[in-house]
Design a protein around this motif. Structure first.
Motif, PDB file in Angstrom:
ATOM      1  N   MET A   1      17.403   9.213  44.018  1.00 26.16           N
ATOM      2  CA  MET A   1      16.314   9.495  44.940  1.00 26.16           C
ATOM      3  C   MET A   1      14.992   9.423  44.182  1.00 26.16           C
ATOM      4  O   MET A   1      14.329  10.405  43.968  1.00 26.16           O
ATOM      5  CB  MET A   1      16.505  10.865  45.570  1.00 26.16           C
ATOM      6  CG  MET A   1      17.658  10.914  46.534  1.00 26.16           C
ATOM      7  SD  MET A   1      17.763  12.457  47.410  1.00 26.16           S
ATOM      8  CE  MET A   1      18.741  13.398  46.270  1.00 26.16           C
ATOM      9  N   ASN A   2      14.665   8.233  43.775  1.00 27.79           N
ATOM     10  CA  ASN A   2      13.453   8.012  43.013  1.00 27.79           C
ATOM     11  C   ASN A   2      12.314   7.589  43.913  1.00 27.79           C
ATOM     12  O   ASN A   2      12.503   7.251  45.066  1.00 27.79           O
ATOM     13  CB  ASN A   2      13.700   6.899  41.977  1.00 27.79           C
ATOM     14  CG  ASN A   2      14.819   7.247  41.039  1.00 27.79           C
ATOM     15  OD1 ASN A   2      14.975   8.383  40.661  1.00 27.79           O
ATOM     16  ND2 ASN A   2      15.605   6.258  40.667  1.00 27.79           N
ATOM     17  N   GLU A   3      11.125   7.575  43.321  1.00 27.36           N
ATOM     18  CA  GLU A   3       9.981   7.016  44.000  1.00 27.36           C
ATOM     19  C   GLU A   3      10.096   5.505  43.892  1.00 27.36           C
ATOM     20  O   GLU A   3      10.588   4.980  42.900  1.00 27.36           O
ATOM     21  CB  GLU A   3       8.716   7.507  43.296  1.00 27.36           C
ATOM     22  CG  GLU A   3       7.596   7.784  44.241  1.00 27.36           C
ATOM     23  CD  GLU A   3       6.463   8.487  43.542  1.00 27.36           C
ATOM     24  OE1 GLU A   3       5.468   7.809  43.276  1.00 27.36           O
ATOM     25  OE2 GLU A   3       6.590   9.692  43.268  1.00 27.36           O
ATOM     26  N   ILE A   4       9.629   4.812  44.877  1.00 28.06           N
ATOM     27  CA  ILE A   4       9.804   3.361  44.930  1.00 28.06           C
ATOM     28  C   ILE A   4       8.508   2.655  44.525  1.00 28.06           C
ATOM     29  O   ILE A   4       7.425   3.155  44.799  1.00 28.06           O
ATOM     30  CB  ILE A   4      10.257   2.964  46.352  1.00 28.06           C
ATOM     31  CG1 ILE A   4      10.656   1.510  46.393  1.00 28.06           C
ATOM     32  CG2 ILE A   4       9.213   3.273  47.371  1.00 28.06           C
ATOM     33  CD1 ILE A   4      11.392   1.145  47.666  1.00 28.06           C
TER      34      ILE A   4
ATOM     35  N   VAL B   1      14.718   6.909  49.116  1.00 28.67           N
ATOM     36  CA  VAL B   1      13.695   6.951  48.074  1.00 28.67           C
ATOM     37  C   VAL B   1      12.483   7.706  48.587  1.00 28.67           C
ATOM     38  O   VAL B   1      12.279   7.823  49.798  1.00 28.67           O
ATOM     39  CB  VAL B   1      13.278   5.529  47.624  1.00 28.67           C
ATOM     40  CG1 VAL B   1      14.424   4.815  46.928  1.00 28.67           C
ATOM     41  CG2 VAL B   1      12.772   4.708  48.789  1.00 28.67           C
ATOM     42  N   ARG B   2      11.687   8.199  47.657  1.00 28.35           N
ATOM     43  CA  ARG B   2      10.468   8.913  48.040  1.00 28.35           C
ATOM     44  C   ARG B   2       9.355   7.904  48.296  1.00 28.35           C
ATOM     45  O   ARG B   2       9.089   7.052  47.474  1.00 28.35           O
ATOM     46  CB  ARG B   2      10.051   9.899  46.950  1.00 28.35           C
ATOM     47  CG  ARG B   2      11.038  11.025  46.837  1.00 28.35           C
ATOM     48  CD  ARG B   2      10.415  12.313  46.324  1.00 28.35           C
ATOM     49  NE  ARG B   2      11.405  13.357  46.364  1.00 28.35           N
ATOM     50  CZ  ARG B   2      11.665  14.122  47.422  1.00 28.35           C
ATOM     51  NH1 ARG B   2      10.979  13.962  48.528  1.00 28.35           N
ATOM     52  NH2 ARG B   2      12.594  15.047  47.383  1.00 28.35           N
ATOM     53  N   ARG B   3       8.739   8.032  49.476  1.00 31.38           N
ATOM     54  CA  ARG B   3       7.636   7.157  49.882  1.00 31.38           C
ATOM     55  C   ARG B   3       6.537   7.984  50.515  1.00 31.38           C
ATOM     56  O   ARG B   3       6.791   9.086  50.993  1.00 31.38           O
ATOM     57  CB  ARG B   3       8.111   6.144  50.947  1.00 31.38           C
ATOM     58  CG  ARG B   3       9.145   5.174  50.470  1.00 31.38           C
ATOM     59  CD  ARG B   3       9.511   4.156  51.560  1.00 31.38           C
ATOM     60  NE  ARG B   3       8.379   3.302  51.882  1.00 31.38           N
ATOM     61  CZ  ARG B   3       7.728   3.316  53.051  1.00 31.38           C
ATOM     62  NH1 ARG B   3       8.074   4.132  54.023  1.00 31.38           N
ATOM     63  NH2 ARG B   3       6.726   2.498  53.270  1.00 31.38           N
ATOM     64  N   GLU B   4       5.352   7.384  50.545  1.00 31.83           N
ATOM     65  CA  GLU B   4       4.241   8.019  51.256  1.00 31.83           C
ATOM     66  C   GLU B   4       4.644   8.241  52.702  1.00 31.83           C
ATOM     67  O   GLU B   4       5.309   7.393  53.296  1.00 31.83           O
ATOM     68  CB  GLU B   4       2.995   7.123  51.233  1.00 31.83           C
ATOM     69  CG  GLU B   4       2.376   6.954  49.875  1.00 31.83           C
ATOM     70  CD  GLU B   4       1.605   8.167  49.404  1.00 31.83           C
ATOM     71  OE1 GLU B   4       1.128   8.958  50.245  1.00 31.83           O
ATOM     72  OE2 GLU B   4       1.484   8.321  48.182  1.00 31.83           O
ATOM     73  N   ASN B   5       4.237   9.342  53.263  1.00 27.43           N
ATOM     74  CA  ASN B   5       4.614   9.684  54.641  1.00 27.43           C
ATOM     75  C   ASN B   5       3.640   9.106  55.658  1.00 27.43           C
ATOM     76  O   ASN B   5       3.122   9.784  56.496  1.00 27.43           O
ATOM     77  CB  ASN B   5       4.683  11.205  54.808  1.00 27.43           C
ATOM     78  CG  ASN B   5       5.287  11.602  56.138  1.00 27.43           C
ATOM     79  OD1 ASN B   5       5.996  10.827  56.741  1.00 27.43           O
ATOM     80  ND2 ASN B   5       4.985  12.797  56.591  1.00 27.43           N
TER      81      ASN B   5
ATOM     82  N   ASN C   1      -1.279  14.499  56.142  1.00 24.83           N
ATOM     83  CA  ASN C   1      -0.163  14.367  55.208  1.00 24.83           C
ATOM     84  C   ASN C   1      -0.276  13.188  54.249  1.00 24.83           C
ATOM     85  O   ASN C   1       0.687  12.782  53.650  1.00 24.83           O
ATOM     86  CB  ASN C   1       1.156  14.235  55.974  1.00 24.83           C
ATOM     87  CG  ASN C   1       1.609  15.553  56.557  1.00 24.83           C
ATOM     88  OD1 ASN C   1       1.275  16.594  56.024  1.00 24.83           O
ATOM     89  ND2 ASN C   1       2.343  15.503  57.641  1.00 24.83           N
ATOM     90  N   VAL C   2      -1.462  12.604  54.132  1.00 21.42           N
ATOM     91  CA  VAL C   2      -1.625  11.490  53.201  1.00 21.42           C
ATOM     92  C   VAL C   2      -1.295  11.985  51.806  1.00 21.42           C
ATOM     93  O   VAL C   2      -1.731  13.045  51.376  1.00 21.42           O
ATOM     94  CB  VAL C   2      -3.068  10.934  53.254  1.00 21.42           C
ATOM     95  CG1 VAL C   2      -3.257   9.852  52.217  1.00 21.42           C
ATOM     96  CG2 VAL C   2      -3.367  10.408  54.644  1.00 21.42           C
ATOM     97  N   GLY C   3      -0.492  11.211  51.096  1.00 23.00           N
ATOM     98  CA  GLY C   3      -0.109  11.623  49.740  1.00 23.00           C
ATOM     99  C   GLY C   3       1.211  12.355  49.694  1.00 23.00           C
ATOM    100  O   GLY C   3       1.783  12.514  48.635  1.00 23.00           O
ATOM    101  N   ASN C   4       1.703  12.823  50.841  1.00 22.99           N
ATOM    102  CA  ASN C   4       3.015  13.466  50.858  1.00 22.99           C
ATOM    103  C   ASN C   4       4.089  12.423  50.615  1.00 22.99           C
ATOM    104  O   ASN C   4       4.095  11.375  51.242  1.00 22.99           O
ATOM    105  CB  ASN C   4       3.289  14.114  52.226  1.00 22.99           C
ATOM    106  CG  ASN C   4       2.882  15.551  52.269  1.00 22.99           C
ATOM    107  OD1 ASN C   4       2.374  16.087  51.299  1.00 22.99           O
ATOM    108  ND2 ASN C   4       3.100  16.167  53.404  1.00 22.99           N
TER     109      ASN C   4
END
Length: 129
Positions: free
Chosen positions: A1-4, A44-48, A54-57
Motif C-alpha cells: 500500500m504505497n504511494e503511487i 495505493v495512496r493517492r490524492e483524494n 481535502n486537497v493533499g489528503n
C-alpha cells in the motif's frame, strides 16, 4: 500500500476509494481492507481528488477496472499472485497491468475484464523466466 508515482497513476483510467469498492462488491469496508491485505486487490495512496477541504489528503484507492459486476474481475487475484511471486512491487504490478500491449491487444487489465485471463496469466508466468 504505497504511494503511487505520477507516471503509473496516469496509466490507470479510473480509481475507486475503499468505501466505493465495498459498495460495488456489497461488502463492508473492513472486508475490502482484508482483500487488499491478502493480496487479492492492489490499493495505493493517492490524492483524494480535491473537493476543496481535502486537497493533499492521501487515501487508499483501487483501480476501477479491478471491480466487475459485484465481484473482483475474474483472474485478477491469480495474476497478482503470479506477479508478486515474480518479485513485482504494487506499483510495478499496476504499471504492467495498465501498459498497453499491441500483441494482447490492449492492456492486461482490459484483457482480464474481457475474460481473456488465461493469456494474461501466461504472460505473467513468462516474466519469471
Amino acid at each position: 500500500m504505497n504511494e503511487i508515482d505520477a507516471k503509473t497513476d496516469a496509466l490507470v483510467p479510473a480509481w475507486l476509494t475503499l468505501p466505493d469498492v465495498a459498495e460495488k462488491l456489497g461488502v463492508e469496508v473492513t472486508r475490502v481492507r482484508q482483500l487488499v491485505k491478502e493480496g487479492q486487490l492492489i490499493a495505493v495512496r493517492r490524492e483524494n481528488g480535491g473537493d476543496g477541504g481535502n486537497v493533499g489528503n492521501k487515501v487508499l484507492q483501487v483501480p476501477a477496472d479491478f471491480i466487475g459486476e459485484g465481484r473482483i474481475v475474474k483472474g485478477l487475484t491469480g495474476t497478482i499472485t503470479l506477479l508478486k511471486d515474480d518479485g513485482f512491487s504494487d506499483e510495478e504490478m499496476l504499471e504492467w497491468l495498465f501498459t498497453p500491449d499491441d500483441t494482447l491487444p490492449g492492456t492486461p487489465a482490459q484483457a482480464l475484464r474481457e475474460n481473456r485471463g488465461t493469456e494474461v496469466k501466461r504472460r505473467a508466468q513468462a516474466l519469471a523466466v
